[in-house]
Write an enzyme that holds these catalytic residues in place. Structure first.
Site, PDB file in Angstrom:
ATOM      1  CD  GLN A  80      15.892  -4.140   4.715  1.00 49.29           C
ATOM      2  OE1 GLN A  80      16.085  -5.333   4.873  1.00 49.29           O
ATOM      3  NE2 GLN A  80      15.528  -3.631   3.551  1.00 49.29           N
TER       4      GLN A  80
ATOM      5  CB  THR B 231     -11.926   0.243   2.891  1.00 55.25           C
ATOM      6  OG1 THR B 231     -13.068   1.104   2.814  1.00 55.25           O
ATOM      7  CG2 THR B 231     -12.378  -1.208   2.887  1.00 55.25           C
TER       8      THR B 231
ATOM      9  CB  CYS C  70      13.568   3.383  -1.918  1.00 51.71           C
ATOM     10  SG  CYS C  70      12.642   2.064  -1.121  1.00 51.71           S
TER      11      CYS C  70
END
Length: 391
Positions: free
Chosen positions: A179, A237, A325
């Site tokens: 943040q 990857t 969240c």
């Protein structure tokens, strides 16, 4: 309906320049950055440029940046990686009660496995007591993990002083800067930070890409196992397009940080002053602390924050009751209860977080719709009548 977005701490829009930088790597420049042929090496060069851009944002060296899927992975890698690499049977970690759940839940998982965890309390402004931190250190302490800026309050912790305490006691220091990166200046050397987490989508980059700064010489166990990508620290990857977006967003953030902070903090202050003047009994949670320039957390006694959030959304204003969240959680915000708010006051609070694209006209709109929505809900609230009578 014209919509006003005041939830930039949840996520930000991808800047057009960031998207333009990313687009070639979805099709024309699709090479795998681990391949040794020309298309692969073009991708590799772009990835390394992005690594330098991210390093520049936080005052690090490019080789100390490891790309991850975001803040949660970075936090988990730092916390589990340090603890698992540390010697000895007894291990101890110090953190704060107001941390993001990516840190709190990682520490709670370690606690279940036998690691001792100290969850430090804060004052009413969300600030740690450095003397309590010093007293919490034990001979077996292996890690201090304290966030730079709180996602709900915006409170900024004194990293330099915490870093000094960690260095004096030879303890690794990790900070969740998800943040704060792109909002306030960060210098990992000045702050004495050994590990730092950040996430692109909090500063106008794409979702699903972040980074972990790992100071050279830090003993860290890898979190994932696979190939030898990123010197073995993080196999898999590489997400070339995402990495390019993160790098470009970091470059823009570094160049515009001071100007953005001045403009956004002025708008945040206008919003706070206007709401305090227009809404009886309103208050700013954590308002006396040093904060990120874009964040304010308001308490509106006598109403349910979730009801107010829905009412404002119907009027065209997007904000939040806390961390995205944690949406859907029945319990009140753990951050607000940790700073000492009773559950009913924590539930009566909303977070407004401004951004680079917030305008003065949008703040004027917010100052019209928020007071009227609060008034309407309070007229229906027996709780507010008790609050008003008590005052």
């Amino acid at each position: 309906m014209n919509r006003v977005y005041l939830d930039y701490n949840a996520t930000t829009p991808v800047e057009p320049e960031v998207l333009d930088a990313m687009l070639p790597y979805f099709s024309g420049e699709f090479g795998n950055a681990a391949s040794i042929h020309t298309p692969g090496q073009r991708a590799r060069a772009a990835v390394e440029t992005a690594r330098e851009q991210v390093a520049a944002l936080i005052g690090a060296r490019a080789q100390e940046i490891v790309f991850t899927s975001g803040g949660t992975e970075s936090d988990n890698h730092a916390i589990f990686g340090i603890v698992e690499a540390a010697g000895g049977h007894e291990k101890h970690v110090i953190t704060a009660a107001i941390e993001h759940e990516a840190v709190l839940n990682a520490c709670q998982a370690l606690e279940k496995s036998g690691v001792c965890i100290t969850f430090l309390a804060t004052n009413r402004e969300g600030q740690l007591d450095l003397d309590e931190l010093r007293q919490a250190v034990r001979p077996e302490t292996v890690l201090i993990t304290v966030m730079h800026a709180n996602n709900e309050l915006g409170t900024v912790q004194p990293l330099e002083e915490i870093g000094r305490i960690a260095k004096e006691r030879d303890i690794y220091f990790h900070t969740d800067a998800v943040q704060s990166a792109g909002k306030v200046p960060i210098d990992v050397n000045k702050h004495g930070v050994d590990l730092l987490s950040l996430s692109a989508h909090k500063f106008y980059g794409p979702k699903g890409i972040g980074a972990l700064y790992i100071r050279s010489g830090t003993r860290l166990r890898q979190l994932l196992y696979g190939g030898h990508h990123q010197r073995g620290f993080r196999p898999g990857t590489e997400n070339v397009a995402g990495i390019i977006g993160l790098g470009k967003a970091a470059e823009i953030a570094r160049e515009s940080l001071a100007a953005d902070a001045r403009r956004v903090s002025a708008l945040r202050n206008k919003l706070e002053e206007g709401l305090l003047a227009r809404v009886p009994h309103a208050r700013v949670n954590g308002g006396a602390a040093s904060r990120t320039p874009n964040t304010t957390n308001f308490g509106f006694p006598g109403i349910e924050g979730e009801a107010l959030l829905i009412a404002l959304d119907l009027k065209g204003l997007a904000c939040s009751t806390g961390a995205a969240c944690s949406s859907g959680a029945v319990a009140p915000s753990h951050v607000l209860t940790a700073i000492g708010l009773p559950p009913e006051e924590a539930r009566a609070s909303l977070r407004f977080s401004l951004g680079r694209h917030t305008t003065e006209q949008e703040i004027d709109f917010a100052l019209q719709v928020i007071p009227s929505a609060v008034e309407q809900l309070r007229e229906l609230s027996p709780t507010y009548r008790k609050v008003a009578e008590a005052r």
